[in-house]
Every structure is written in structure tokens, then in C-alpha cells.
Design a protein around this motif. Structure first.
Motif: not given
Length: 154
Positions: A3-5, A11-14
């Protein structure tokens, strides 16, 4: 863990870059124990000192602030001691001084200038997030929040 991953991946694209490292449970036992103490699930063990910090322990001068710096402690070294004052004044003949590694970060943070090399520019913007400039001096913020003054290699 999954779930954390998933939340991180959303949010990776930010961010300019992302690096995930898995830490095995056997290597984080101390952190788990501290977490239980802080959450109140366990009492504080004997011999462990706890101090709640409600304000910064050091004072940062604001830009333009003059004269409020604390005095530098005396190191106790005798200035007439030749070992203390020994300086190599004959650097290698014809050697160029090493470039100041801080210059690209200062250029970016102060003047918003980036290298023409796209890869280098991305590296500078990504790493510059952990730096701060105070009175035109570069400081790196550690993971604990402490500012560490950046000095040239020489």
C-alpha cells in the motif's frame, strides 16, 4: 508495504527522481522499538534519555542581520606553534586549482542558472533540494534538519 509503494508510485511524477530501498525487518528492530516507545505502547527503557524539543536549538541569522553571531570558541592552540601554522605554500607546478563543486548549486539557487548539459542540469536541480543559501553561503540540510556548511575541496 504494498500500500505504501502504491501511494509513493502515485506521487512519482511530482518528483525529478525516485529511489526505493527495501530494508529487511532484522535491520530495523531498533527503529521499531523507538516507534513503540514514542507511540506510548511501551515504557521508556532505563538508560534512555528523552528530551522534547519545542524550539530550534540554534539561531539562524536572517539575511541582513549583522553582529548576532555567537563568539567562536578558543581552540586552545598556541598560534606561535610551528606545527599549527605549517602551510604548504608550494602547490604542484602548473596544476589548475580544482573547480569549486559548490558553484553550480549557488548559480542555480541564487541566479536560477543551470548547466547546458541536460543530464547535469537535472542532477543539480534534484540535489539542490537539500541545500539552502544563507548570506551567499551554501549549507546542506541533513536528514535530522541540521544545517551543514559546505566548504570547497581544498
Amino acid at each position: 508495504m504494498a500500500a505504501y509503494c502504491d501511494a509513493v508510485r502515485q506521487l512519482e511524477h511530482k518528483f525529478d527522481g525516485l529511489e526505493l530501498n527495501h530494508v529487511a525487518r532484522c535491520f530495523k528492530e531498533a527503529a521499531d522499538e523507538l516507534e513503540k516507545v514514542v507511540s506510548g505502547q511501551k515504557p521508556v527503557p532505563d538508560g534512555v534519555f528523552i528530551s522534547d524539543q519545542h524550539k530550534p536549538s540554534i539561531h539562524y541569522e536572517e539575511p541582513g542581520e549583522v553582529g548576532n553571531a555567537p563568539p567562536v570558541p578558543d581552540s586552545g592552540a598556541d598560534p606561535s606553534d610551528p606545527k599549527v601554522m605549517e602551510i604548504d605554500t608550494d602547490p604542484a607546478e602548473g596544476a589548475d586549482p580544482p573547480p569549486d563543486w559548490r558553484a553550480p548549486y549557488l548559480d542555480y539557487l541564487i541566479c536560477e542558472l543551470l548547466p547546458t548539459n541536460k543530464t547535469e542540469a537535472r542532477r543539480i536541480t534534484r540535489r539542490a533540494k537539500s541545500f539552502i543559501v544563507i548570506d551567499r553561503e551554501l549549507y546542506k540540510r541533513s536528514h535530522t534538519g541540521i544545517l551543514q556548511r559546505c566548504i570547497p575541496i581544498e
